[in-house]
Design a protein around this motif. Structure first.
Motif, PDB file in Angstrom:
ATOM      1  N   ARG A 229       0.918  -1.289   0.036  1.00  0.00           N
ATOM      2  CA  ARG A 229      -0.194  -0.044  -0.099  1.00  0.00           C
ATOM      3  C   ARG A 229       0.834   1.220  -0.005  1.00  0.00           C
ATOM      4  NH1 ARG A 229      -4.346  -0.571   4.451  1.00  0.00           N
ATOM      5  NH2 ARG A 229      -5.246   1.175   3.432  1.00  0.00           N
ATOM      6  N   GLY A 230       0.287   2.206  -0.380  1.00  0.00           N
ATOM      7  CA  GLY A 230       0.915   3.406  -0.406  1.00  0.00           C
ATOM      8  C   GLY A 230       1.206   4.190  -1.618  1.00  0.00           C
ATOM      9  N   GLN A 231       0.702   3.355  -2.654  1.00  0.00           N
ATOM     10  CA  GLN A 231       0.883   3.860  -4.055  1.00  0.00           C
ATOM     11  C   GLN A 231      -0.200   2.900  -4.859  1.00  0.00           C
ATOM     12  OE1 GLN A 231       4.296   2.950  -2.948  1.00  0.00           O
ATOM     13  NE2 GLN A 231       3.123   1.306  -2.560  1.00  0.00           N
ATOM     14  N   HIS A 232      -0.805   3.232  -5.842  1.00  0.00           N
ATOM     15  CA  HIS A 232      -1.576   2.441  -6.753  1.00  0.00           C
ATOM     16  C   HIS A 232      -1.257   2.137  -7.943  1.00  0.00           C
ATOM     17  CE1 HIS A 232      -3.340   6.516  -7.246  1.00  0.00           C
ATOM     18  NE2 HIS A 232      -3.865   5.947  -8.308  1.00  0.00           N
ATOM     19  N   TYR A 260      -5.153  -0.780  -8.269  1.00  0.00           N
ATOM     20  CA  TYR A 260      -5.102  -1.576  -7.233  1.00  0.00           C
ATOM     21  C   TYR A 260      -4.259  -0.637  -6.178  1.00  0.00           C
ATOM     22  CZ  TYR A 260      -3.856  -5.801  -4.587  1.00  0.00           C
ATOM     23  OH  TYR A 260      -3.641  -6.658  -3.535  1.00  0.00           O
ATOM     24  N   PHE A 261      -4.678  -0.880  -4.896  1.00  0.00           N
ATOM     25  CA  PHE A 261      -4.288   0.024  -3.750  1.00  0.00           C
ATOM     26  C   PHE A 261      -3.388  -0.907  -2.678  1.00  0.00           C
ATOM     27  CE2 PHE A 261      -7.443   2.454  -5.580  1.00  0.00           C
ATOM     28  CZ  PHE A 261      -6.893   3.737  -5.514  1.00  0.00           C
ATOM     29  N   GLY A 262      -3.039  -2.088  -3.248  1.00  0.00           N
ATOM     30  CA  GLY A 262      -2.261  -3.064  -2.345  1.00  0.00           C
ATOM     31  C   GLY A 262      -2.865  -3.998  -1.712  1.00  0.00           C
ATOM     32  N   ASP A 263      -1.993  -4.984  -1.447  1.00  0.00           N
ATOM     33  CA  ASP A 263      -2.322  -6.311  -0.751  1.00  0.00           C
ATOM     34  C   ASP A 263      -2.968  -5.954   0.732  1.00  0.00           C
ATOM     35  OD1 ASP A 263      -1.227  -7.440  -2.948  1.00  0.00           O
ATOM     36  OD2 ASP A 263       0.397  -8.404  -1.699  1.00  0.00           O
ATOM     37  N   ASP A 264      -3.956  -6.702   1.064  1.00  0.00           N
ATOM     38  CA  ASP A 264      -4.437  -6.739   2.443  1.00  0.00           C
ATOM     39  C   ASP A 264      -5.213  -5.430   2.637  1.00  0.00           C
ATOM     40  OD1 ASP A 264      -3.522  -9.187   3.228  1.00  0.00           O
ATOM     41  OD2 ASP A 264      -1.561  -8.205   3.470  1.00  0.00           O
TER      42      ASP A 264
END
Length: 376
Positions: A229-232, A260-264
Motif C-alpha cells: 500500500r502507499g501507491q496504486h 490496485y491499492f495494495g495487498d490486505d
C-alpha cells in the motif's frame, strides 16, 4: 435445473465429447445466446504474447436457474471435440467461458435429449487495432516511433509529494516496468496536518496521448501489480483534449479500468470507476470498489492478469481475465480516448505505505480492439 422447451433445429448426432471426442449432440435454441469477445484472458507467472491469450465467450441462457452449468467445446487439431471451459450462470443467466483454441466453438447446457446450445467462431471477434508487447526499448519515450510518452505530471493536485519521471518507466525483457522510487534529487515532503516527513517520490506514468486514441471497443492490459500500500497501480483512459462539461457523450470521461491499492486492503484493493463533468461542470462519479475480490484472485502482485473494459455507447463492462467484475450502464464517453498506465503515489496514500522503495508494477502487453459505435 430448469430448461426451456423452444422451437429448434437438431444439431449433431453423437454422444458427449468427453466420451468419444465427436461433435456433441444438442438442440440449437434461441434460448442460448453467445458472442466471441477478443483474447482477454491470460493469467500466469510468465511473459506471454498477446496472441496467446484466450478468447472469451460471453454467453446467456434464458430461463435457467442461477448456477446452471454451461460448457464450451472446441475442435482440436486432431479433429476431436474437447471441453475447453465450464462455468455456472449468474442470476441473469450470464456466464463467461474461455478458449485457447481458435475456430468453431460450441456452447452447450443440459444433458442428453435436454441439451441445448449454439455455435460461434473466434473469427467473429474484432481484430486488434493497437498492440504493444513491449519488445522494443524505444516503445516508451523513444522518439518518433514511441507508442507511449511520460506524462507531464508535476507536484500538484493530490500528488504534491511526487511527480512523473521518465526514469521510473523502463522497458526490459518484454515488460514495461513502472516504479515508485525516492526522488534522486532528494528532499522531504510534509503533508498538511501531519508531523511525519516523507521522501519525495518519482512515479512511472505513461500514456498514448497524441500518439493513439480510439472511440468504442475493448482495451486490455496484462498487468502484475505492486504489493504494498502507499501507491496504486492503474490502467485508465482520458478524453483527448481533456474533459469538457456537458455529460460524457459530449464532454468525454475518465475511465479507470483498474486501480490496485495494495495487498490486505480492507476494501479488497481493486476498483473500477468512471468520471465525467455534467452540464453544470460538476464532477460525477460512477463505479467503486470491486466486491468479492477474493473470488477473482488473491495473487495480483504475483501473477499477471488481464484487466479490460468493453466500451459501447450504452455501457462500460469491466473484466478480469474475461470475468465480468462491474457493469456501468447509461450514457458513456462519446469522445476519442487515449490509454494510460501508471504507478502513482498520491499524498493520501503515503501514511499507509507499508513496503520498501522501489515498488514496481509490470505490464506484459497492452492491446485495443476498436469497434466503433455501430458494432459497440
Amino acid at each position: 435445473m430448469a430448461l426451456i422447451t423452444a422451437a429448434a433445429t437438431f444439431a449433431g448426432c453423437s454422444s458427449s465429447p468427453s466420451s468419444d471426442g465427436e461433435r456433441p449432440s444438442y438442440t440449437t435454441s434461441d434460448d442460448v445466446q453467445a458472442r466471441v469477445l477478443p483474447q482477454l484472458a491470460a493469467n500466469g507467472d510468465d511473459v506471454e504474447s498477446a496472441d496467446d491469450a484466450s478468447w472469451v465467450v460471453d454467453a446467456t441462457v434464458a430461463g435457467v436457474d442461477e448456477g446452471t452449468t454451461v460448457t464450451l467445446l472446441a475442435k482440436t487439431d486432431g479433429g476431436d471435440w474437447d471441453e475447453v471451459s465450464e462455468g455456472e450462470t449468474d442470476a441473469d443467466g450470464h456466464v463467461a467461458l474461455t478458449s485457447d483454441t481458435a475456430g468453431t466453438l460450441v456452447v452447450v447446457t443440459g444433458d442428453g435429449d435436454d441439451a441445448i446450445g449454439t455455435e460461434v467462431d473466434t473469427s467473429d471477434a474484432p481484430e486488434p487495432t493497437f498492440t504493444d508487447e513491449f519488445d522494443d526499448a524505444d516503445s516508451v519515450d523513444g522518439g518518433p516511433d514511441a507508442k507511449w510518452r511520460t506524462r507531464q505530471q508535476g507536484r500538484t493536485g493530490v500528488r504534491t509529494c511526487s511527480h512523473a519521471d521518465p526514469s521510473a518507466a523502463e522497458v526490459t525483457d518484454g515488460v514495461l516496468v513502472l516504479s515508485v522510487e525516492e526522488d534522486p534529487a532528494g528532499g522531504e515532503c510534509q503533508l498538511p496536518g501531519r508531523r511525519k516527513m516523507f521522501p519525495y517520490r518519482i512515479n512511472g506514468h505513461v500514456g498514448t496521448e497524441s500518439i493513439f486514441g480510439f472511440t468504442y471497443g475493448y482495451a486490455a492490459a496484462r498487468i502484475r501489480t505492486q504489493s504494498a500500500r502507499g501507491q496504486h497501480a492503474a490502467f485508465w483512459m482520458q478524453a483527448v483534449g481533456g474533459q469538457q462539461p456537458g455529460g460524457p457523450k459530449a464532454g468525454g470521461a475518465e475511465i479507470d479500468i483498474m486501480e490496485y491499492f495494495g495487498d490486505d486492503h480492507p476494501e479488497g484493493g481493486l476498483t473500477s470507476f468512471t468520471y465525467f463533468l455534467d452540464k453544470a461542470g460538476k464532477k460525477q462519479t460512477l463505479g467503486g470498489w470491486l466486491p468479492d475480490v477474493d473470488d477473482l484472485g488473491d495473487d495480483w502482485a504475483e501473477k499477471y492478469h488481464v484487466f479490460s473494459v468493453e466500451w459501447t455507447p450504452e455501457e462500460y463492462v469491466f473484466r478480469i481475465d474475461g470475468q465480468v467484475t462491474q457493469r456501468i450502464e447509461g450514457e458513456t464517453s462519446g469522445r476519442e480516448e487515449f490509454l494510460i498506465l501508471s504507478l502513482l503515489s498520491s499524498d493520501y496514500e503515503l501514511p499507509r505505505f507499508n513496503g520498501e522503495l522501489p515498488e514496481t508494477m509490470e505490464v506484459d502487453w497492452a492491446r485495443v480492439w476498436e469497434t466503433g459505435p455501430e458494432e459497440g
